[in-house]
Design an enzyme around this catalytic site. Structure first.
Site, short mmCIF file in Angstrom:
data_model
loop_
_atom_site.label_atom_id
_atom_site.label_comp_id
_atom_site.label_asym_id
_atom_site.label_seq_id
_atom_site.Cartn_x
_atom_site.Cartn_y
_atom_site.Cartn_z
N LYS A 43 0.81 -1.21 0.00
CA LYS A 43 0.00 0.00 0.00
C LYS A 43 0.85 1.27 0.00
O LYS A 43 0.35 2.35 -0.30
CB LYS A 43 -0.88 0.03 1.27
CG LYS A 43 -1.80 -1.14 1.42
CD LYS A 43 -2.42 -1.06 2.83
CE LYS A 43 -3.01 -2.38 3.23
NZ LYS A 43 -3.38 -2.37 4.67
N GLY A 44 2.13 1.12 0.37
CA GLY A 44 2.98 2.29 0.62
C GLY A 44 3.08 3.29 -0.52
O GLY A 44 3.27 4.48 -0.29
N GLU A 99 7.58 2.20 -5.97
CA GLU A 99 7.67 1.77 -4.57
C GLU A 99 7.85 3.01 -3.66
O GLU A 99 8.32 4.05 -4.11
CB GLU A 99 8.87 0.81 -4.49
CG GLU A 99 9.24 0.19 -3.19
CD GLU A 99 8.17 -0.58 -2.44
OE1 GLU A 99 7.10 -0.01 -2.18
OE2 GLU A 99 8.45 -1.71 -2.03
N ASP A 103 14.57 -0.39 1.03
CA ASP A 103 15.28 -0.51 2.30
C ASP A 103 16.25 -1.71 2.19
O ASP A 103 17.31 -1.58 1.59
CB ASP A 103 14.23 -0.68 3.40
CG ASP A 103 14.80 -0.67 4.80
OD1 ASP A 103 15.85 -0.08 5.02
OD2 ASP A 103 14.16 -1.26 5.70
N ASP A 159 3.93 3.84 6.24
CA ASP A 159 3.23 3.58 7.50
C ASP A 159 4.16 3.09 8.59
O ASP A 159 5.27 2.61 8.34
CB ASP A 159 2.18 2.49 7.30
CG ASP A 159 2.81 1.11 7.11
OD1 ASP A 159 3.68 0.96 6.24
OD2 ASP A 159 2.46 0.18 7.87
N ARG A 165 -0.10 6.88 7.17
CA ARG A 165 -0.03 6.99 5.71
C ARG A 165 -0.64 8.30 5.23
O ARG A 165 -0.29 8.81 4.17
CB ARG A 165 -0.77 5.83 5.03
CG ARG A 165 -0.17 4.45 5.31
CD ARG A 165 -0.78 3.44 4.34
NE ARG A 165 -0.62 2.06 4.77
CZ ARG A 165 0.45 1.30 4.52
NH1 ARG A 165 1.46 1.79 3.85
NH2 ARG A 165 0.51 0.05 4.92
P1 IMP Z 1 12.56 -3.89 2.07
O1 IMP Z 1 12.05 -5.20 1.61
O2 IMP Z 1 13.38 -4.01 3.33
O3 IMP Z 1 13.30 -3.09 1.01
O4 IMP Z 1 11.32 -3.07 2.59
C1 IMP Z 1 10.56 -2.30 1.77
C2 IMP Z 1 9.29 -1.94 2.48
O5 IMP Z 1 9.52 -1.75 3.87
C3 IMP Z 1 8.77 -0.61 1.98
O6 IMP Z 1 7.91 -0.80 0.89
C4 IMP Z 1 8.06 -0.08 3.18
O7 IMP Z 1 6.74 -0.55 3.22
C5 IMP Z 1 8.82 -0.64 4.37
N1 IMP Z 1 9.77 0.33 4.94
C6 IMP Z 1 11.12 0.30 4.92
N2 IMP Z 1 11.65 1.35 5.56
C7 IMP Z 1 10.61 2.08 6.01
C8 IMP Z 1 10.49 3.31 6.75
O8 IMP Z 1 11.47 4.00 7.13
N3 IMP Z 1 9.23 3.71 7.01
C9 IMP Z 1 8.11 3.03 6.62
N4 IMP Z 1 8.17 1.90 5.93
C10 IMP Z 1 9.41 1.42 5.63
MG MG Z 2 4.97 -0.67 4.58
#
Ligand code: IMP
Ligand code: MG
Length: 179
Positions: A43-44, A99, A103, A159, A165
């Site tokens: 949803k982000g 996206e 992260d 979120d 959000r």
């Molecule tokens: P990844 O798989 O670790 O790259 O995570 C990606 C997802 O983690 C993003 O689409 C966000 O939903 C969430 N995310 C990562 N860092 C943050 C943050 O600082 N705030 C909020 N959501 C985050």
């Molecule tokens: Mg998220």
């Protein structure tokens, strides 16, 4: 008020507008004459997607995919679940995955590998924010709005435990909220 849980503003409404306008112009230029399909990772990315598509002035299609990898903590589980898949046939499409934040990269790397098997013409990644310090997967963004340090940010679609959000800017969440 959700504002009371914010330590400091990281990107104001104006900052976000500038970022999105720049990205929209660049994407419109790069995808001229191609079959651009924006894939919003829910949803982000909901607010970023809505603004970005209006900053793009070439023909494009859109579709949505809902994935979850987080639970209620602040670090990715790497355990990605597809909650809603795409509806369209990807053959010949130039996909741009939209996206909120890159992260660890586990989520997008899983999604990209899965979509590659459906024979699109190309796949690129557009993320509003990039947190490169925490990268685990071998993935990078083709387009990004700005870099963020290793702090937990919320708002503009992002979120914490499904909340914040609707904050119209991006801010750092007070540590006491999640610790
Ligand atoms: P990844 O798989 O670790 O790259 O995570 C990606 C997802 O983690 C993003 O689409 C966000 O939903 C969430 N995310 C990562 N860092 C943050 C943050 O600082 N705030 C909020 N959501 C985050
Ligand atoms: Mg998220």
């Amino acid at each position: 008020m959700i504002e009371n849980d914010i330590e400091k503003v990281f990107f104001s409404k104006e900052d976000l507008n500038t970022m999105v306008t720049r990205l929209g112009k660049q994407i419109s230029k790069d995808y001229e004459g191609k079959n651009l399909t924006l894939v919003s990772i829910l949803k982000g990315s909901v607010i970023f997607m809505a603004d970005l598509m209006r900053a793009i002035d070439i023909p494009c299609e859109i579709d949505f995919m809902c994935v979850s990898s987080y639970g209620s903590g602040t670090t990715s589980s790497g355990n990605v679940k597809i909650i809603k898949d795409l509806d369209i046939d990807l053959h010949g499409k130039d996909l741009l995955l939209v996206e909120d934040i890159l992260d660890s990269g586990m989520t997008l790397s899983y999604v990209r590998n899965m979509l590659e098997q459906r024979h699109p013409a190309s796949i690129r990644i557009c993320t509003l924010l990039d947190k490169p310090e925490r990268r685990k997967a071998d993935i990078s963004a083709d387009y990004f709005g700005d870099l963020v340090p290793d702090e937990f940010v919320v708002g503009y679609g992002l979120d914490y435990d499904e909340k914040y959000r609707n904050l119209p800017y991006i801010g750092v969440l007070k540590r006491e909220i999640y610790e």
